[in-house]
Design a protein around this motif. Sequence first.
Motif, mmCIF file in Angstrom:
data_model
loop_
_atom_site.group_PDB
_atom_site.id
_atom_site.type_symbol
_atom_site.label_atom_id
_atom_site.label_comp_id
_atom_site.label_asym_id
_atom_site.label_seq_id
_atom_site.Cartn_x
_atom_site.Cartn_y
_atom_site.Cartn_z
ATOM 1 N N GLU A 166 0.812 -1.220 0.000
ATOM 2 C CA GLU A 166 0.000 0.000 0.000
ATOM 3 C C GLU A 166 0.840 1.262 0.000
ATOM 4 O OE1 GLU A 166 -3.303 0.050 2.756
ATOM 5 O OE2 GLU A 166 -2.987 -2.061 3.191
ATOM 6 N N ARG A 170 -8.238 4.576 5.143
ATOM 7 C CA ARG A 170 -7.499 4.006 4.020
ATOM 8 C C ARG A 170 -8.328 2.877 3.405
ATOM 9 N NH1 ARG A 170 -2.095 3.536 2.196
ATOM 10 N NH2 ARG A 170 -1.397 4.984 3.819
ATOM 11 N N LEU A 196 -7.043 -3.047 1.035
ATOM 12 C CA LEU A 196 -6.391 -3.791 -0.033
ATOM 13 C C LEU A 196 -5.998 -5.161 0.527
ATOM 14 C CD1 LEU A 196 -5.176 -3.792 -2.910
ATOM 15 C CD2 LEU A 196 -3.057 -2.938 -1.903
#
Length: 279
Positions: A49, A269, A272
Motif C-alpha cells: 500500500e 485508508r 487492499l
Amino acid sequence: MNSPATTALFTPSWHAELELAYGRCGATTRPLLRRHQGPLRVQKHLYAEGPEVCQHIIVHPPGGIAGGDRLAISARVDSGAWAQLTSPGAAKWYRANGPASQALNLQVAAGATLEWLPQESILFSAAQAELRTRIELQGDARLFYWDIVALGRPASGERFQQGHYQAQLDLYRDGCPLWHERQRIQGNDGLLDSPIGLDGQPVFATLLATGEIDGQLLERCRALQHPVRGDLSQLPGLLVARCLAAEALQARAWLIALWQLLRPALLGREALPPRIWNT
C-alpha cells in the motif's frame, strides 16, 4: 522399556518466541526489531500500500501445533507507525495428550495503528488449545483485530468430540479495560449444539475495531449477504462483530467484507487484501 510417564516427559515439543517492533522513519513504517527463538518467523516486510503500512506475514514452519508446544508472539507499534500482521494459512492444533499454548501480546502507542488479521485456527478433535491475548493501546492508538476458530474438521465429518479450547482476551486503553473475555469449550460440550451456544455451527469469529461509526454504515455492515449468522455492536470507542458459520471460509469472507467497509471509515485508508490471502 520406558514407563508411560517417562515417555511423556520426553515427548518432543516446540517452544518458540517471536518479538517484533515497528517505528516511523519519515514517511515509512520500518521494522525496528525482529527477534525469534525456535520455529516462528516473519517473511520479508512488504509495502503493498506504499511506505506508510508495513506488512509482515508470520510463519510457523512446523505447520501445526501439538501437545506441549508453547508459542509466544509480541508486537510493539511505536507512534506514527502502521503495522499489518497476517498469516499464510490456517493454524492447525493437533490432537494431543497435553495442552499446547499461544500467548499474544500487542502494544500500540499513541498515534500508531495495528491490524492483526490472521487466517483461521483449526482445532482437531482432542486438541487441547489454550490461548491468551493481551492488547494495550495508548492515547489515540488504533486497532483492527480478528480471530477465527474452527472446531473439528467439518469437511472430513469430524466433530470436536474431545479435548478443549480455552481463550482469554483482554483489551486496554491507557490501562482501562475496553474488552475482557473468557471462553472455554470442552469436546462434545452441550454448548456446541445449544441455541444459546454455537447452535450446531463449528466455526465462530470475533472482530474488534477501535472507533465509532454512524448508523448508516452500521446498517450496511449488517446487510452484507453472506451465509453466516453474524451481527455488530457499537460500544463506546469500540466496534464488536461476531459470527457463527458452517465453514471457516465463510467466516473469513464475512470478516474481510466488513474490513473492506470499515477500514476507510475507521482508519482512513481503502482496504487492499494481502496477496497471501489468495494463495
